[in-house]
Design a protein around this motif. Structure first.
Motif, PDB file in Angstrom:
ATOM      1  N   GLN A 140     -86.765 -61.235  66.403  1.00 42.94           N
ATOM      2  CA  GLN A 140     -86.899 -59.816  66.735  1.00 42.94           C
ATOM      3  C   GLN A 140     -86.301 -59.506  68.103  1.00 42.94           C
ATOM      4  OE1 GLN A 140     -87.837 -57.542  64.503  1.00 42.94           O
ATOM      5  NE2 GLN A 140     -88.026 -59.273  63.079  1.00 42.94           N
ATOM      6  N   GLU A 141     -86.471 -60.427  69.053  1.00 46.84           N
ATOM      7  CA  GLU A 141     -85.893 -60.247  70.393  1.00 46.84           C
ATOM      8  C   GLU A 141     -84.361 -60.250  70.328  1.00 46.84           C
ATOM      9  OE1 GLU A 141     -89.608 -62.388  72.777  1.00 46.84           O
ATOM     10  OE2 GLU A 141     -87.941 -63.575  71.963  1.00 46.84           O
ATOM     11  N   LEU A 142     -83.799 -61.111  69.482  1.00 43.89           N
ATOM     12  CA  LEU A 142     -82.347 -61.153  69.326  1.00 43.89           C
ATOM     13  C   LEU A 142     -81.836 -59.850  68.721  1.00 43.89           C
ATOM     14  CD1 LEU A 142     -79.646 -62.691  69.434  1.00 43.89           C
ATOM     15  CD2 LEU A 142     -80.174 -63.579  67.144  1.00 43.89           C
ATOM     16  N   LEU A 143     -82.531 -59.346  67.696  1.00 46.54           N
ATOM     17  CA  LEU A 143     -82.129 -58.080  67.082  1.00 46.54           C
ATOM     18  C   LEU A 143     -82.122 -56.953  68.110  1.00 46.54           C
ATOM     19  CD1 LEU A 143     -84.129 -58.279  63.726  1.00 46.54           C
ATOM     20  CD2 LEU A 143     -81.665 -58.623  64.014  1.00 46.54           C
ATOM     21  N   GLN A 144     -83.126 -56.935  68.946  1.00 45.95           N
ATOM     22  CA  GLN A 144     -83.231 -55.889  69.963  1.00 45.95           C
ATOM     23  C   GLN A 144     -82.121 -56.031  71.002  1.00 45.95           C
ATOM     24  OE1 GLN A 144     -85.281 -53.306  69.754  1.00 45.95           O
ATOM     25  NE2 GLN A 144     -84.354 -52.412  71.592  1.00 45.95           N
ATOM     26  N   PHE A 145     -81.805 -57.288  71.383  1.00 44.32           N
ATOM     27  CA  PHE A 145     -80.767 -57.515  72.391  1.00 44.32           C
ATOM     28  C   PHE A 145     -79.395 -57.073  71.865  1.00 44.32           C
ATOM     29  CE2 PHE A 145     -77.691 -59.967  74.867  1.00 44.32           C
ATOM     30  CZ  PHE A 145     -78.165 -59.794  76.162  1.00 44.32           C
ATOM     31  N   SER A 204     -73.139 -67.909  75.880  1.00 43.87           N
ATOM     32  CA  SER A 204     -74.189 -68.834  75.455  1.00 43.87           C
ATOM     33  C   SER A 204     -75.528 -68.159  75.710  1.00 43.87           C
ATOM     34  CB  SER A 204     -74.088 -70.149  76.238  1.00 43.87           C
ATOM     35  OG  SER A 204     -72.872 -70.796  75.969  1.00 43.87           O
ATOM     36  N   LEU A 205     -76.081 -67.575  74.670  1.00 43.36           N
ATOM     37  CA  LEU A 205     -77.323 -66.804  74.816  1.00 43.36           C
ATOM     38  C   LEU A 205     -78.540 -67.703  74.615  1.00 43.36           C
ATOM     39  CD1 LEU A 205     -78.376 -63.910  75.314  1.00 43.36           C
ATOM     40  CD2 LEU A 205     -78.418 -63.624  72.820  1.00 43.36           C
ATOM     41  N   HIS A 206     -78.670 -68.247  73.410  1.00 36.81           N
ATOM     42  CA  HIS A 206     -79.680 -69.247  73.048  1.00 36.81           C
ATOM     43  C   HIS A 206     -81.127 -68.744  73.061  1.00 36.81           C
ATOM     44  CE1 HIS A 206     -76.234 -71.712  73.030  1.00 36.81           C
ATOM     45  NE2 HIS A 206     -76.180 -71.906  74.330  1.00 36.81           N
ATOM     46  N   SER A 207     -81.336 -67.593  73.639  1.00 37.36           N
ATOM     47  CA  SER A 207     -82.620 -66.904  73.504  1.00 37.36           C
ATOM     48  C   SER A 207     -82.491 -65.518  74.107  1.00 37.36           C
ATOM     49  CB  SER A 207     -83.752 -67.657  74.204  1.00 37.36           C
ATOM     50  OG  SER A 207     -84.965 -66.908  74.064  1.00 37.36           O
ATOM     51  N   ALA A 208     -83.104 -64.529  73.448  1.00 39.10           N
ATOM     52  CA  ALA A 208     -83.146 -63.180  74.006  1.00 39.10           C
ATOM     53  C   ALA A 208     -84.502 -62.906  74.638  1.00 39.10           C
ATOM     54  CB  ALA A 208     -82.847 -62.147  72.921  1.00 39.10           C
ATOM     55  N   SER A 209     -85.278 -63.965  74.842  1.00 33.51           N
ATOM     56  CA  SER A 209     -86.525 -63.904  75.606  1.00 33.51           C
ATOM     57  C   SER A 209     -86.255 -64.506  76.982  1.00 33.51           C
ATOM     58  CB  SER A 209     -87.631 -64.698  74.906  1.00 33.51           C
ATOM     59  OG  SER A 209     -88.600 -65.155  75.824  1.00 33.51           O
ATOM     60  N   CYS A 258     -72.245 -68.985  80.362  1.00 32.35           N
ATOM     61  CA  CYS A 258     -73.706 -68.942  80.260  1.00 32.35           C
ATOM     62  C   CYS A 258     -74.256 -67.560  80.591  1.00 32.35           C
ATOM     63  CB  CYS A 258     -74.332 -69.962  81.218  1.00 32.35           C
ATOM     64  SG  CYS A 258     -74.076 -71.670  80.729  1.00 32.35           S
ATOM     65  N   GLY A 259     -73.357 -66.681  81.053  1.00 28.41           N
ATOM     66  CA  GLY A 259     -73.794 -65.332  81.401  1.00 28.41           C
ATOM     67  C   GLY A 259     -73.649 -65.040  82.883  1.00 28.41           C
ATOM     68  N   ILE A 260     -72.588 -65.567  83.502  1.00 28.40           N
ATOM     69  CA  ILE A 260     -72.317 -65.329  84.924  1.00 28.40           C
ATOM     70  C   ILE A 260     -71.754 -63.911  85.054  1.00 28.40           C
ATOM     71  CG2 ILE A 260     -71.119 -66.168  86.975  1.00 28.40           C
ATOM     72  CD1 ILE A 260     -73.101 -68.199  85.771  1.00 28.40           C
ATOM     73  N   GLU A 307     -79.779 -57.178  82.806  1.00 26.33           N
ATOM     74  CA  GLU A 307     -78.540 -57.026  83.566  1.00 26.33           C
ATOM     75  C   GLU A 307     -77.363 -57.610  82.788  1.00 26.33           C
ATOM     76  OE1 GLU A 307     -78.817 -58.407  87.607  1.00 26.33           O
ATOM     77  OE2 GLU A 307     -80.797 -57.509  87.875  1.00 26.33           O
ATOM     78  N   LEU A 308     -77.602 -58.719  82.080  1.00 30.22           N
ATOM     79  CA  LEU A 308     -76.551 -59.313  81.261  1.00 30.22           C
ATOM     80  C   LEU A 308     -76.125 -58.356  80.161  1.00 30.22           C
ATOM     81  CD1 LEU A 308     -74.751 -61.684  80.380  1.00 30.22           C
ATOM     82  CD2 LEU A 308     -76.719 -62.596  79.102  1.00 30.22           C
ATOM     83  N   LYS A 309     -77.095 -57.739  79.498  1.00 30.24           N
ATOM     84  CA  LYS A 309     -76.754 -56.791  78.431  1.00 30.24           C
ATOM     85  C   LYS A 309     -75.955 -55.615  78.978  1.00 30.24           C
ATOM     86  CE  LYS A 309     -78.512 -54.099  74.559  1.00 30.24           C
ATOM     87  NZ  LYS A 309     -79.632 -53.805  73.649  1.00 30.24           N
ATOM     88  N   SER A 310     -76.345 -55.105  80.127  1.00 31.28           N
ATOM     89  CA  SER A 310     -75.606 -53.986  80.729  1.00 31.28           C
ATOM     90  C   SER A 310     -74.175 -54.387  81.062  1.00 31.28           C
ATOM     91  CB  SER A 310     -76.312 -53.508  82.005  1.00 31.28           C
ATOM     92  OG  SER A 310     -77.588 -52.985  81.699  1.00 31.28           O
ATOM     93  N   SER A 311     -74.008 -55.608  81.568  1.00 33.48           N
ATOM     94  CA  SER A 311     -72.679 -56.099  81.894  1.00 33.48           C
ATOM     95  C   SER A 311     -71.819 -56.236  80.641  1.00 33.48           C
ATOM     96  CB  SER A 311     -72.787 -57.451  82.610  1.00 33.48           C
ATOM     97  OG  SER A 311     -71.517 -58.006  82.852  1.00 33.48           O
ATOM     98  N   LEU A 312     -72.412 -56.727  79.571  1.00 30.91           N
ATOM     99  CA  LEU A 312     -71.674 -56.889  78.320  1.00 30.91           C
ATOM    100  C   LEU A 312     -71.327 -55.534  77.704  1.00 30.91           C
ATOM    101  CD1 LEU A 312     -73.634 -59.921  76.858  1.00 30.91           C
ATOM    102  CD2 LEU A 312     -71.304 -59.920  77.758  1.00 30.91           C
TER     103      LEU A 312
END
Length: 349
Positions: A275-280, A218-223, A197-199, A241-246
């Motif tokens: 649009q939020e997903l594209l940015q993420f 499991s992202l399910h939303s970038a908002s 889930c993003g631990i 923080e999740l994006k930085s970790s990935l």
């Protein structure tokens, strides 16, 4: 040192050397024990014919070999198998076996916990809460049970069943290594995937493992607001923080990440969500797996419209993001994504 009466499947293979030494046996017996348990899927110590009778008797007395019981085995019209398995203490989990359409692959979706503490709004398992973590041997037993019942080798495994794998990290990693081992199940590392889930602490640890296991999130939303609505227990791991970790994971491993995205009508499938997903995804080596939500009893959520899903596939492709639509399987036996739930125990209690 392992305690007496600890079931053998609750003991990590890394502890087998100390175990056999404590029982007065030479160290090579640990490899034999491992091969019997996980390479050959032995159901009893009596089957382990190259182990001395005295040693087998000691093992049976001090470290019982429990087998999982198949309480229910349902077969979908599309060939998917869903099994409810019960461990020796009465705890149950669900395991799903998915043959590929062409019959060449057999994928097992295994559980890592009995129940799940994450309480995701769209997931039936999350409504049940957590019973306990599974031991490594219990996780592997799910795959062995599928192989035994279906009479064929499992080629791929995904940790996308009940539970959050990174909240049971040590047991899950030990299970993956048993599955990957040539003396175990012999499944290639790239055919072994774990979904979180993003631990973030788990992602950080996973990035330093030497094997080429694959990672799904499991992202399910970038908002952030929508994600917390769907996945309230991820509030400790905000999206930046999740994006930085990935990004660190990708840099260290040079492997892409798959984002699982359940498509829910008018919840996370609006233009702003796209649009939020594209940015993420921007700047990440990633793949997006869109999953139309499956019906869960008493859930208010409905799957996105087909034209909406197709638009997302087209737009993400234009932005250079590989996107696929998951071939949802087993929904008629409640074996599909979001539907896993121990219904057997409720029906028979």
């Amino acid at each position: 040192m392992t305690r007496m009466n600890t079931p053998i499947k609750n003991i990590l293979p890394s502890e087998f050397d100390a175990l056999v030494k404590g029982l007065g046996q030479p160290s090579f017996r640990s490899k034999q024990l491992f091969e019997w348990l996980y390479g050959k899927g032995a159901q009893s110590y009596e089957e382990m014919t190259n182990l001395p009778a005295k040693f087998r008797a000691q093992l049976a007395q001090e470290h019982p070999l429990h087998n999982v019981e198949v309480l229910e085995h349902a077969i979908s019209s599309d060939g998917t198998h869903k099994m409810i398995l019960q461990y020796h203490d009465g705890v149950c989990v669900e395991t799903v076996a998915i043959p590929s359409r062409n019959g060449e692959r057999l994928t097992v979706c295994f559980s890592t916990q009995a129940g799940c503490p994450m309480a995701c709004a769209f997931c039936a398992t999350g409504k049940e809460g957590l019973s306990r973590n599974l031991f490594a041997g219990e996780i592997v037993d799910q795959v062995l049970t599928v192989q035994r019942l279906l009479g064929r080798r499992v080629s791929n495994v995904v940790g996308m069943g009940q539970g959050e794998p990174f909240l049971n990290y040590d047991n899950v990693l030990a299970a993956l290594r048993i599955m990957n081992s040539d003396k175990g199940l012999g499944i290639g590392a790239r055919h072994i995937c774990i979904s979180t889930c993003g631990i973030i602490p788990g992602i950080e640890r996973f990035s330093h493992e030497p094997e080429q296991f694959t990672l799904a999130v499991s992202l399910h939303s970038a908002s952030q607001a929508t994600r917390l609505q769907l996945m309230p227990k991820t509030n400790s791991f905000p999206l930046p923080e999740l994006k930085s970790s990935l990004a660190r994971y990708i840099e260290i491993t040079n492997r892409r990440v798959t984002f699982e995205y359940i498509m829910i009508d008018n919840v996370n499938d609006k233009e702003s969500n796209l649009q939020e997903l594209l940015q993420f995804c921007k700047g990440l080596l990633c793949h997006v797996n869109l999953i139309p939500i499956n019906a869960v009893p008493e859930s208010p959520f409905k799957p996105s419209k087909q034209q909406t899903i197709q638009k997302w596939i087209d737009v993400t492709a234009k932005h250079g993001i590989e996107t696929t639509l998951r071939d949802s399987r087993g929904s008629d036996i409640a074996g599909a994504c979001g539907q896993l739930k121990n219904t057997f125990t409720q029906q028979h209690s």
